[in-house]
Design an enzyme around this catalytic site. Structure first.
Site, short mmCIF file in Angstrom:
data_model
loop_
_atom_site.label_atom_id
_atom_site.label_comp_id
_atom_site.label_asym_id
_atom_site.label_seq_id
_atom_site.Cartn_x
_atom_site.Cartn_y
_atom_site.Cartn_z
N TYR A 74 0.85 -1.16 0.01
CA TYR A 74 -0.02 -0.15 -0.12
C TYR A 74 0.92 1.11 -0.01
O TYR A 74 0.80 2.22 -0.95
CB TYR A 74 -1.01 -0.10 1.29
CG TYR A 74 -1.71 1.12 1.37
CD1 TYR A 74 -2.61 1.74 0.48
CD2 TYR A 74 -1.29 2.29 2.24
CE1 TYR A 74 -3.40 2.84 0.41
CE2 TYR A 74 -1.92 3.42 2.39
CZ TYR A 74 -3.11 3.76 1.47
OH TYR A 74 -3.38 5.10 1.62
N ARG A 79 2.10 9.08 12.53
CA ARG A 79 1.41 10.16 13.20
C ARG A 79 -0.22 10.51 13.23
O ARG A 79 -0.75 11.01 14.09
CB ARG A 79 2.27 11.39 12.56
CG ARG A 79 2.01 12.95 13.29
CD ARG A 79 2.47 13.71 11.94
NE ARG A 79 1.73 13.60 10.80
CZ ARG A 79 2.02 14.19 9.78
NH1 ARG A 79 3.23 14.76 9.76
NH2 ARG A 79 1.12 14.24 8.82
N ARG A 96 -10.47 5.40 8.38
CA ARG A 96 -9.39 4.95 7.30
C ARG A 96 -8.37 4.09 8.21
O ARG A 96 -7.79 4.85 9.18
CB ARG A 96 -8.56 6.10 6.75
CG ARG A 96 -9.72 6.92 5.77
CD ARG A 96 -8.91 8.19 5.10
NE ARG A 96 -8.49 9.24 6.13
CZ ARG A 96 -8.12 10.26 5.78
NH1 ARG A 96 -7.46 10.50 4.32
NH2 ARG A 96 -7.76 11.31 6.76
N PHE A 120 15.78 19.63 -1.54
CA PHE A 120 14.58 19.29 -1.84
C PHE A 120 14.18 17.84 -1.31
O PHE A 120 13.07 17.75 -0.77
CB PHE A 120 14.28 19.16 -3.41
CG PHE A 120 12.89 18.53 -3.80
CD1 PHE A 120 11.81 19.38 -3.45
CD2 PHE A 120 12.68 17.46 -4.30
CE1 PHE A 120 10.65 18.99 -4.00
CE2 PHE A 120 11.57 16.90 -4.57
CZ PHE A 120 10.34 17.82 -4.45
#
Length: 413
Positions: free
Chosen positions: A168, A214, A227, A287
């Site tokens: 997933y 989290r 969920r 980044f």
């Protein structure tokens, strides 16, 4: 910028916070004049301020491609996350989403707040996508197709095993890592290593697993339907139902489950460090590196912390500002991962059923950081708390002294 109390407690946050505030203001003033690009960058600031800051590191061409890539996947994620959409309607949209990005007439109303605006005005994102170079378009289309198919699969299937969990996370985040690597390649700024697919996947999995850990409470309390992304193979050892972990009477088992989830996420760090060490372009490096450091910092905060089941556990804004300000080289990354690993290590309870596994993984991470980074020539994140406490004590003593002097002066009168 941050509460006065927090700034007094962490005074060395103030300068990085001011720099970050200026950077946000600068980014907001650099919104392109074209309506479709203006929408994309305005929306980026609204859905993720931290990402909109990090993306500023990139050159204009690559920044545009990454901005569109992010918004396309954010829109796809909005469809997946909206639990009010019937499954028989949601699945075809997810599977066909990669074709919709070519259609400037397509939109689909779902989500809430800024995400609803993104979906209602998705034609702006499509218009921007169609202006990208073909190499960028192909990479974005491929990843969107694979991600949509993976999301559709897990709409109809629960996350039962750890393998399901990894699969997933691959679909919703590992593919983001692969897609970004493809964009970097299309930009001509990076050369991919032979194992680039595996380590790109790990970059995404590490971030996604951190978010899943989290966001337990937010996801489990989702209305109209929870969920659930934590794998039954892990939580089933500690509770009969995943939602039972949020109840106070289950706190001990809940924290043990949380610690096993964090320990599982730590397994991806070596790959992440390897990926970042191979990057050549400084802007791409920053980044990629800044979100990874935020993730290890978040895990250090979440580990052994029952507040994950009670409310929101996030890095303080000043620490985020420091991470953005300090992350310039791979030595900075090794130093941050070493510091947060040490922080996490101090929280390990030897009675925890996964304590040895957690400690072994942390020792491996620290060993990699020590062998590859110059750790002594840097500002340590571990010193922040000590310095802040010392400052707080000094401020308290000074305040006390002022009060004593004031009282004595009044007595003399």
């Amino acid at each position: 910028m941050g509460s006065l109390g927090t700034m007094l407690r962490y005074p060395d946050d103030i300068y990085p916070l001011l720099k970050m505030k200026r950077a946000i203001e600068k980014a907001e003033k650099q919104i392109p004049p074209e309506p479709h690009w203006g929408f994309c960058y305005s929306m980026l600031h609204k859905v993720s301020r931290s990402f909109s800051l990090v993306i500023q590191q990139l050159n204009t061409e690559l920044r545009n491609a990454v901005c569109v890539f992010y918004l396309v996947l954010r829109a796809l994620d909005t469809v997946e996350d909206d639990t009010s959409i019937p499954t028989d309607e949601k699945v075809p949209i997810l599977i066909a989403f990669h074709r919709h990005i070519y259609n400037t007439d397509w939109h689909y109303s779902c989500g809430t707040k800024e995400y609803k605006v993104l979906m209602d005005q998705f034609h702006h994102v499509s218009a921007a996508f169609l202006e990208l170079e073909k190499g960028y378009q192909e990479a974005i289309e491929e990843i969107t197709r694979r991600m949509g198919a993976g999301m559709a699969k897990f709409i109809c299937q629960e996350v039962e095993t750890v393998d399901d969990y990894d699969e997933y996370c691959h679909y919703v985040a590992g593919l983001v890592g692969l897609g970004l690597s493809k964009l970097f390649l299309a930009a001509g700024t990076e050369v991919l290593t032979p194992d680039w697919e595996a380590i790109s996947n790990s970059m995404g999995l590490f971030l996604q697993k951190t978010n899943i850990i989290r966001d337990y409470l937010e996801d489990i309390n989702e209305i109209p339907k929870s969920r659930m992304f934590w794998p039954r193979e892990i939580w089933g050892k500690y509770a009969d139902k995943l939602e039972d972990l949020k109840y106070e009477e289950n706190s001990t088992k809940s924290v043990q489950c949380l610690n096993e989830m964090v320990t599982n996420a730590l397994m991806h760090i070596e790959d992440c460090l390897k990926y970042m060490a191979a990057l050549r372009d400084p802007s791409i490096f920053r980044f990629c590196a800044i979100p990874q450091i935020m993730a290890i910092g978040t895990l250090a905060l979440c580990y052994n912390n029952v507040q994950v089941f009670r409310g929101v556990v996030r890095l303080r804004r000043g620490l985020i500002a420091k991470i953005i300000d300090r992350t310039k080289t791979m030595d900075d990354v090794y130093g941050a991962f070493y510091d947060f690993s040490c922080m996490l290590q101090t929280k390990v309870d030897k009675k925890d059923p996964n304590a040895m596994k957690t400690l072994n993984r942390l020792e491996t991470i620290k060993k990699v950081c020590k062998e590859n980074g110059i750790l002594h020539k840097r500002e340590s994140y571990l010193n922040d708390e000590t310095q802040s406490k010392a400052f707080f004590v000094v401020m308290f003593v000074l305040l006390l002294a002022i009060v004593v002097v004031y009282l004595k002066a009044n007595q003399c009168k």
